[in-house]
Design a protein around this motif. Structure first.
Motif, PDB file in Angstrom:
ATOM      1  N   ILE A 159      10.574  24.500  54.177  1.00 26.38           N
ATOM      2  CA  ILE A 159      10.559  25.801  53.520  1.00 26.38           C
ATOM      3  C   ILE A 159       9.104  26.244  53.506  1.00 26.38           C
ATOM      4  O   ILE A 159       8.228  25.504  53.057  1.00 26.38           O
ATOM      5  CB  ILE A 159      11.094  25.729  52.079  1.00 26.38           C
ATOM      6  N   LEU A 160       8.838  27.440  54.012  1.00 25.01           N
ATOM      7  CA  LEU A 160       7.486  27.996  54.011  1.00 25.01           C
ATOM      8  C   LEU A 160       7.373  29.020  52.894  1.00 25.01           C
ATOM      9  O   LEU A 160       8.233  29.892  52.751  1.00 25.01           O
ATOM     10  CB  LEU A 160       7.172  28.644  55.358  1.00 25.01           C
ATOM     11  N   ILE A 161       6.302  28.922  52.121  1.00 24.52           N
ATOM     12  CA  ILE A 161       6.100  29.795  50.962  1.00 24.52           C
ATOM     13  C   ILE A 161       4.705  30.400  51.035  1.00 24.52           C
ATOM     14  O   ILE A 161       3.712  29.673  51.171  1.00 24.52           O
ATOM     15  CB  ILE A 161       6.260  29.002  49.648  1.00 24.52           C
ATOM     16  N   GLN A 162       4.644  31.715  50.928  1.00 24.33           N
ATOM     17  CA  GLN A 162       3.335  32.369  50.860  1.00 24.33           C
ATOM     18  C   GLN A 162       2.713  32.057  49.498  1.00 24.33           C
ATOM     19  O   GLN A 162       3.395  32.127  48.474  1.00 24.33           O
ATOM     20  CB  GLN A 162       3.485  33.870  51.010  1.00 24.33           C
ATOM     21  N   PRO A 163       1.430  31.724  49.460  1.00 24.08           N
ATOM     22  CA  PRO A 163       0.785  31.403  48.184  1.00 24.08           C
ATOM     23  C   PRO A 163       0.918  32.522  47.150  1.00 24.08           C
ATOM     24  O   PRO A 163       1.000  32.260  45.951  1.00 24.08           O
ATOM     25  CB  PRO A 163      -0.682  31.181  48.558  1.00 24.08           C
ATOM     26  N   GLU A 164       0.989  33.777  47.617  1.00 19.95           N
ATOM     27  CA  GLU A 164       1.099  34.908  46.694  1.00 19.95           C
ATOM     28  C   GLU A 164       2.426  34.906  45.926  1.00 19.95           C
ATOM     29  O   GLU A 164       2.517  35.493  44.848  1.00 19.95           O
ATOM     30  CB  GLU A 164       0.972  36.229  47.460  1.00 19.95           C
ATOM     31  N   THR A 165       3.463  34.279  46.478  1.00 23.75           N
ATOM     32  CA  THR A 165       4.758  34.257  45.798  1.00 23.75           C
ATOM     33  C   THR A 165       4.931  33.043  44.891  1.00 23.75           C
ATOM     34  O   THR A 165       5.926  32.944  44.185  1.00 23.75           O
ATOM     35  CB  THR A 165       5.921  34.283  46.818  1.00 23.75           C
ATOM     36  N   LEU A 166       3.979  32.136  44.900  1.00 19.12           N
ATOM     37  CA  LEU A 166       4.090  30.910  44.111  1.00 19.12           C
ATOM     38  C   LEU A 166       4.273  31.160  42.614  1.00 19.12           C
ATOM     39  O   LEU A 166       5.151  30.544  41.995  1.00 19.12           O
ATOM     40  CB  LEU A 166       2.888  30.001  44.375  1.00 19.12           C
ATOM     41  N   PRO A 167       3.513  32.056  41.962  1.00 15.79           N
ATOM     42  CA  PRO A 167       3.738  32.293  40.531  1.00 15.79           C
ATOM     43  C   PRO A 167       5.166  32.742  40.206  1.00 15.79           C
ATOM     44  O   PRO A 167       5.775  32.260  39.245  1.00 15.79           O
ATOM     45  CB  PRO A 167       2.714  33.378  40.173  1.00 15.79           C
ATOM     46  N   GLU A 168       5.730  33.623  41.023  1.00 16.83           N
ATOM     47  CA  GLU A 168       7.102  34.079  40.782  1.00 16.83           C
ATOM     48  C   GLU A 168       8.107  32.958  41.055  1.00 16.83           C
ATOM     49  O   GLU A 168       9.093  32.820  40.327  1.00 16.83           O
ATOM     50  CB  GLU A 168       7.426  35.296  41.642  1.00 16.83           C
ATOM     51  N   LEU A 169       7.864  32.149  42.078  1.00 16.35           N
ATOM     52  CA  LEU A 169       8.746  31.016  42.359  1.00 16.35           C
ATOM     53  C   LEU A 169       8.764  30.042  41.184  1.00 16.35           C
ATOM     54  O   LEU A 169       9.833  29.606  40.744  1.00 16.35           O
ATOM     55  CB  LEU A 169       8.304  30.301  43.638  1.00 16.35           C
ATOM     56  N   ILE A 170       7.602  29.715  40.649  1.00 15.60           N
ATOM     57  CA  ILE A 170       7.520  28.811  39.500  1.00 15.60           C
ATOM     58  C   ILE A 170       8.247  29.413  38.305  1.00 15.60           C
ATOM     59  O   ILE A 170       9.004  28.723  37.604  1.00 15.60           O
ATOM     60  CB  ILE A 170       6.046  28.495  39.165  1.00 15.60           C
ATOM     61  N   LYS A 171       8.038  30.699  38.064  1.00 20.60           N
ATOM     62  CA  LYS A 171       8.710  31.388  36.959  1.00 20.60           C
ATOM     63  C   LYS A 171      10.232  31.286  37.093  1.00 20.60           C
ATOM     64  O   LYS A 171      10.947  30.972  36.136  1.00 20.60           O
ATOM     65  CB  LYS A 171       8.274  32.850  36.940  1.00 20.60           C
ATOM     66  N   GLN A 172      10.758  31.536  38.285  1.00 17.20           N
ATOM     67  CA  GLN A 172      12.199  31.495  38.499  1.00 17.20           C
ATOM     68  C   GLN A 172      12.753  30.074  38.440  1.00 17.20           C
ATOM     69  O   GLN A 172      13.861  29.856  37.935  1.00 17.20           O
ATOM     70  CB  GLN A 172      12.577  32.162  39.835  1.00 17.20           C
ATOM     71  N   LEU A 173      12.017  29.102  38.933  1.00 17.29           N
ATOM     72  CA  LEU A 173      12.446  27.709  38.828  1.00 17.29           C
ATOM     73  C   LEU A 173      12.554  27.284  37.362  1.00 17.29           C
ATOM     74  O   LEU A 173      13.509  26.614  36.969  1.00 17.29           O
ATOM     75  CB  LEU A 173      11.508  26.791  39.601  1.00 17.29           C
ATOM     76  N   ARG A 174      11.572  27.671  36.576  1.00 14.61           N
ATOM     77  CA  ARG A 174      11.630  27.359  35.127  1.00 14.61           C
ATOM     78  C   ARG A 174      12.828  28.030  34.466  1.00 14.61           C
ATOM     79  O   ARG A 174      13.521  27.429  33.659  1.00 14.61           O
ATOM     80  CB  ARG A 174      10.333  27.774  34.454  1.00 14.61           C
ATOM     81  N   ARG A 175      13.065  29.289  34.836  1.00  9.98           N
ATOM     82  CA  ARG A 175      14.195  30.014  34.251  1.00  9.98           C
ATOM     83  C   ARG A 175      15.523  29.343  34.614  1.00  9.98           C
ATOM     84  O   ARG A 175      16.402  29.195  33.776  1.00  9.98           O
ATOM     85  CB  ARG A 175      14.182  31.458  34.771  1.00  9.98           C
ATOM     86  N   LEU A 176      15.652  28.918  35.850  1.00 10.22           N
ATOM     87  CA  LEU A 176      16.901  28.315  36.310  1.00 10.22           C
ATOM     88  C   LEU A 176      17.173  26.940  35.702  1.00 10.22           C
ATOM     89  O   LEU A 176      18.312  26.508  35.626  1.00 10.22           O
ATOM     90  CB  LEU A 176      16.906  28.207  37.836  1.00 10.22           C
TER      91      LEU A 176
END
Length: 70
Positions: free
Chosen positions: A51-68
């Motif tokens: 899975i490739l992730i742009q560093p700019e999307t990391l804060p939102e990814l972490i936020k959504q992982l915590r929410r889930l």
């Protein structure tokens, strides 16, 4: 033998292995290899799948992982 949750493989390559513990509910899942590629993308690998992730999307990814997981 217990192992640390995170181990750094080669510090010069900016890699880390995240071990997933055995749990009674879920059993055991394969470890995750997290690394940064030559272009700066974050790459998460598990059993040959990437899975490739742009560093700019990391804060939102972490936020959504915590929410889930709540």
């Amino acid at each position: 033998m217990t192992r640390p949750t995170v181990s750094h493989t080669m510090s010069c390559a900016m890699q880390a292995v995240i071990w997933q513990p055995f749990t009674e509910d879920r059993g055991s899942e394969p470890a995750l290899l997290v690394q940064c590629d030559a272009t700066g993308l974050l790459m998460i690998t598990q059993e040959g799948r990437d899975i490739l992730i742009q560093p700019e999307t990391l804060p939102e990814l972490i936020k959504q992982l915590r929410r889930l997981t709540q």
